[in-house]
Enzyme design. Sequence first.
Site, mmCIF file in Angstrom:
data_model
loop_
_atom_site.group_PDB
_atom_site.id
_atom_site.type_symbol
_atom_site.label_atom_id
_atom_site.label_comp_id
_atom_site.label_asym_id
_atom_site.label_seq_id
_atom_site.Cartn_x
_atom_site.Cartn_y
_atom_site.Cartn_z
ATOM 1 N N HIS A 46 0.855 -1.187 0.000
ATOM 2 C CA HIS A 46 0.000 0.000 0.000
ATOM 3 C C HIS A 46 0.895 1.243 0.000
ATOM 4 O O HIS A 46 2.096 1.131 -0.248
ATOM 5 C CB HIS A 46 -0.974 -0.037 1.190
ATOM 6 C CG HIS A 46 -0.296 -0.260 2.509
ATOM 7 N ND1 HIS A 46 0.143 0.776 3.295
ATOM 8 C CD2 HIS A 46 0.040 -1.405 3.159
ATOM 9 C CE1 HIS A 46 0.714 0.287 4.385
ATOM 10 N NE2 HIS A 46 0.670 -1.044 4.324
ATOM 11 N N ALA A 47 0.340 2.403 0.271
ATOM 12 C CA ALA A 47 1.065 3.668 0.108
ATOM 13 C C ALA A 47 2.376 3.760 0.881
ATOM 14 O O ALA A 47 3.393 4.154 0.329
ATOM 15 C CB ALA A 47 0.159 4.841 0.480
#
Length: 88
Positions: A15-16
Amino acid sequence: MMERSFTIIDEAGIHARPASILVQTVSKFSADVNLEFKGKKVNLKSILGVMSLGIPEGAEINISASGEDEAEAIQTITEVLKKEKLAK
């Protein structure tokens, strides 16, 4: 060219936050570094490219590097993925 395969173990996948860590790590190298998942290959120096793959937990990914410092790039990526408990 050097390649290495990994299995994602983080329950949230890439994810980010981990994508950002990987991009920052790879950006220090002059080698071309690519991340491949499900037949799609993106530049690992591009946060948007990495995020576009939507890599989930359990995914098999392949990272390849070619260039002057390819071995160091692959080694550093391996260390970061293990330190951050993202992949094995």
